[in-house]
Design an enzyme around this catalytic site. Sequence first.
Site, PDB file in Angstrom:
ATOM      1  N   TRP A 106       0.855  -1.226   0.021  1.00 21.20           N
ATOM      2  CA  TRP A 106       0.074  -0.132  -0.136  1.00 21.20           C
ATOM      3  C   TRP A 106       0.740   1.187  -0.078  1.00 21.20           C
ATOM      4  CZ3 TRP A 106      -4.435  -0.696  -2.099  1.00 21.20           C
ATOM      5  CH2 TRP A 106      -5.163  -1.508  -1.914  1.00 21.20           C
ATOM      6  N   ASP A 175      -1.307   6.791   6.651  1.00 24.48           N
ATOM      7  CA  ASP A 175      -2.376   5.746   5.994  1.00 24.48           C
ATOM      8  C   ASP A 175      -2.744   4.765   7.369  1.00 24.48           C
ATOM      9  OD1 ASP A 175      -4.051   4.034   5.033  1.00 24.48           O
ATOM     10  OD2 ASP A 175      -2.874   3.430   3.324  1.00 24.48           O
ATOM     11  N   LYS A 199     -12.496  -1.096   6.480  1.00 21.11           N
ATOM     12  CA  LYS A 199     -11.977  -2.202   7.315  1.00 21.11           C
ATOM     13  C   LYS A 199     -12.183  -2.316   8.544  1.00 21.11           C
ATOM     14  CE  LYS A 199      -9.019  -2.355   3.567  1.00 21.11           C
ATOM     15  NZ  LYS A 199      -8.055  -1.609   2.750  1.00 21.11           N
TER      16      LYS A 199
END
Length: 370
Positions: A106, A175, A199
């Site tokens: 990511w 993040d 999530k």
Amino acid sequence: MASRKVINFAPGPAKLPEQVMKQAQDEFVSFGESGISVLEMSHRGSDFLDIINTAENNLRDLMNIPDNYKVLFLQGGGNGQFAAVPLNLMNFKPGCKADYIVTGSWSAKAAKEAEKYGQVNYVLPNMKDYTSIPDVSEWKLDPEASYVYYCDNETVHGVEFHFIPDTNEVPLVVDMSSNILSRPIDVTKFGLIYGGAQKNIGCAGVTVVIVREDLLGHAQPICPTIFDYRVQAGNSSLYNTPPTFSIYMMGLVFKWLVQQGGAHAMKDLSNEKSSIIYEVIDQSNGFYCVPVEPTARSRMNICFRIGSKDGNATLEKLFIEGAAKKGMQSLKGHRSVGGIRASVYNAITIEETQALATYMKEFKRQNHLN
Ligand SMILES: *Cc1c(COP(=O)(O)O)cnc(C)c1O
């Protein structure tokens, strides 16, 4: 409500608390006294304004967000922020450059996207596989960078930071898509925190951005208006139609989190759940192995292999099939890394985690290689 006889270990979109699902169901056709669904109401009407303001206030309480930070509810997901962050912040200092700490797929993707908008400095030596966070002594931070970017929990590789990087006054951008509100954090250490909701805190469609006020107003001229943090902050996230239902769902999760005891309770819960699984792995005499170094193990996405660090494809397939027969779903590792991944976000209970631990022990007894 139809019964839910499965345990959903999905990496995202992921399990939501049953209480939240039930309330959403109760209110689905007619919200409160409104006579209409949240899906059908104006984003500028009093009912929705109450929903979005309550969500923001609960988030501010849960994360102890100071007044000099704006809270934005945006669209475009984590990937949207991969672009929005450099578009808004790279010009914070002359030179238009930023530091990226890449510890998994990511953050790698975020750095690649940022290269479109300015100069990206890769802080860490290039890693073949993502199994550790190199020692700070190996980091090459640029004091002139507009910001330092990292991903607190790499969802695909199961690598999590257990410290906040020290960037010496350079704004820190993080993040937290897959571990937001899984433990208390000191917001003042960050220039910007963001996370997609799907999530740990809701369903897909909304991304939370928490940004320090002095970082607003530096967007590059090409920045799309809907991604301009100053514009969105000035319009209380209502510059255009926001993802109303996703914000409503996230608000329900925040209320649930408040009732559960907030970030402190989630920290204890996450520590306990991840310990249950890692203990089974560590006591398996090498039958199960974690490729990630112990100091960087994720409490959210527990990635492991069977047989060796490279895995045994036959046994792993058998494991996933056997688990599915017991109602344990979505344990397959990301297609880029293989193996097993158990995602144990806030909504996953101790009992559900224990069911997986029991199955793991049973599977080992039945399939021991020696
Ligand atoms: C899932 C995820 C993303 C991507 O989110 P999208 O909403 O699919 O764009 C980004 N970062 C992390 C850490 C993630 O887990």
